[in-house]
Design a protein around this motif. Structure first.
Motif, PDB file in Angstrom:
ATOM      1  N   UNK A 154       0.840  -1.175   0.000  1.00 42.69           N
ATOM      2  CA  UNK A 154       0.000   0.000   0.000  1.00 42.69           C
ATOM      3  C   UNK A 154       0.878   1.227   0.000  1.00 42.69           C
ATOM      4  N   UNK A 155       0.275   2.363   0.038  1.00 39.57           N
ATOM      5  CA  UNK A 155       1.028   3.596  -0.105  1.00 39.57           C
ATOM      6  C   UNK A 155       1.971   3.833   1.062  1.00 39.57           C
ATOM      7  N   UNK A 156       1.771   3.179   2.197  1.00 38.33           N
ATOM      8  CA  UNK A 156       2.617   3.421   3.352  1.00 38.33           C
ATOM      9  C   UNK A 156       2.390   4.825   3.851  1.00 38.33           C
ATOM     10  N   UNK A 157       3.426   5.652   3.786  1.00 37.72           N
ATOM     11  CA  UNK A 157       3.280   7.036   4.204  1.00 37.72           C
ATOM     12  C   UNK A 157       2.397   7.775   3.208  1.00 37.72           C
ATOM     13  N   UNK A 158       1.936   8.946   3.597  1.00 39.06           N
ATOM     14  CA  UNK A 158       1.132   9.735   2.682  1.00 39.06           C
ATOM     15  C   UNK A 158       1.945  10.101   1.454  1.00 39.06           C
ATOM     16  N   UNK A 159       1.280  10.144   0.319  1.00 40.43           N
ATOM     17  CA  UNK A 159       1.985  10.439  -0.927  1.00 40.43           C
ATOM     18  C   UNK A 159       1.599  11.827  -1.413  1.00 40.43           C
TER      19      UNK A 159
END
Length: 435
Positions: free
Chosen positions: A4-9
């Motif tokens: 998933x994106x993990x940290x905000x993108x």
């Protein structure tokens, strides 16, 4: 692997490089509703591009309907000339055909104009275009590419599209490419010579917006593997040489000297007489064909265009921009699907490689995979041009001796050449298989 994106993108996708491949990728993804950042190292899109080329542009109709009418193209190529150039003679195979203009098959372009226009289309589709941004590293998270860095600046995203050219820093930083061998690379040295539009049309036998493209072998490179090219723009002529790096070093020649020698050749100079030098420069060119195409995907990253090794020289045609556009279309579809699934693993992104292989890009690269090895043969550059000239000299030089049939004239010319019959058979067979 599902990620998933993990940290905000900051963006769904960051595209590195605002050439044809980068712009088409960015436009396609932005049109699909994805948030896209297109970064370009130069101060403006197209500012780093050297002159331009012949663009086999039908693929662009899939992205920009009416491309040849809407985009800032120069001339529609309706004449293609293969020229065997010798010190005191030349033999041309000159093919002109109005069918090449409807539908438009190929156009000459000046990349600075074209890429500026493509970047405008990206902005219209709501992609963010950021020139003057030099990427110096990829951001990684658990082995997955998750953004780019430049100095202290970092931008996070779900997918990076590498479209940063033949020397792709991004592909190398990701471990997808290593340093290419010298026999797979060439240096192109090019000039753009400004001429009055009417002069160009008279000298090249053109009407209106029609254009001509020349592929030249023989004395243009002084025996160095490679060739010359010349094509017409609206009010200029692009001309230069492409020289294989390994052969250039082996023969101790200087690329700029060979370029100047070609432009001053007795059979080339009349085309350029009275012209004004508008642009001059050199550019690295991918010449290895299919052998240069390696892995194109890793988690969070796809590689397109020349960064992926997608360039093809068959001696008759030199292609790069259409392959770049085709790869960009395939990559954008795969990235869009990955974004939809929120899955950026190789298993999903490799749909790009599958699509590329099944389409015209992968199939053409495979069809002409033997072309680079064939073009490395020195006889093509040194022997066949003089042989052809001797045959035609025997035909047209009416010296009051009794005439002979063409077959006998050709055989007599062949006997005085350094070629052996086995060379003709071997090269003919290779040409049939390679081209």
């Amino acid at each position: 692997m599902t990620a998933n994106a993990g940290s905000e993108v900051d963006f769904d996708v960051v595209v590195v490089g605002a050439g044809v491949a980068g712009c088409v990728s960015a436009f396609q993804l932005a049109t699909a509703g994805r948030s896209v950042l297109l970064v370009e190292r130069g101060p403006e899109p197209g500012s780093k591009a050297l002159s331009g080329g012949v663009f086999y542009c039908r693929v662009m109709e899939q992205v920009f309907p009416g491309f040849a009418e809407r985009a800032p193209v120069e001339r529609v190529i309706t004449r293609n000339c293969l020229s065997f150039l010798n010190p005191d003679s030349f033999v041309n195979i000159d093919y002109g055909d109005q069918r090449l203009s409807s539908p438009v098959n190929a156009v000459s372009v000046l990349r600075a104009k074209l890429e500026a226009w493509l970047a405008e289309q990206c902005e219209t589709a709501r992609a963010v275009v950021m020139p003057g941004f030099r990427v110096d590293r990829l951001l990684l998270e658990d082995g997955r590419v998750c953004g780019i860095g430049a100095g202290e600046d970092e931008l996070r995203c779900k997918v990076v599209v590498a479209a940063d050219g033949v020397n792709s820093f991004v592909a190398r930083d990701a471990g997808l490419r290593t340093k290419d061998p010298a026999n797979q690379l060439a240096v192109g040295v090019k000039s753009v010579i400004g001429l009055d539009r009417g002069v160009i049309e008279e000298r090249f036998n053109l009407e209106g917006d029609q254009g001509a493209a020349y592929a030249v072998v023989g004395d243009c490179t002084k025996g160095v593997g490679g060739g010359g090219f010349m094509y017409t723009n609206l009010e200029s002529v692009s001309i230069g040489v492409v020289l294989r790096l390994d052969d250039l070093a082996k023969r101790g020649e200087v690329a700029s000297d060979l370029h100047d020698r070609f432009l001053g050749h007795r059979f080339i100079a009349p085309f350029l007489k009275g012209g004004e030098l508008l642009e001059y420069g050199a550019h690295l060119v991918a010449e290895g064909g299919q052998a240069m195409v390696r892995d194109l995907v890793k988690p969070g990253l796809v590689v397109v265009g020349e960064a992926a090794g997608l360039a093809l020289n068959t001696g008759l045609t030199v292609r790069g921009m259409d392959l770049a556009a085709g790869s960009a279309i395939a990559a954008a579809r795969a990235v869009d699907a990955a974004l939809e699934a929120d899955d950026f693993s190789p298993g999903v992104l490799k749909e790009y490689e599958s699509s590329l292989r099944a389409g015209f890009v992968g199939r053409d690269m495979e069809t002409f995979r033997a072309a680079p090895a064939f073009l490395e043969g020195t006889r093509m550059f040194n022997d066949y041009g003089p042989l052809l000239a001797d045959v035609f000299h025997g035909v047209y030089n009416l010296d009051l001796e009794p005439r002979r049939h063409l077959a006998r004239t050709a055989w007599d010319a062949f006997k005085t050449s350094p070629l052996k019959l086995s060379d003709l058979v071997q090269d003919g067979w290779k040409a049939l298989r390679a081209l």
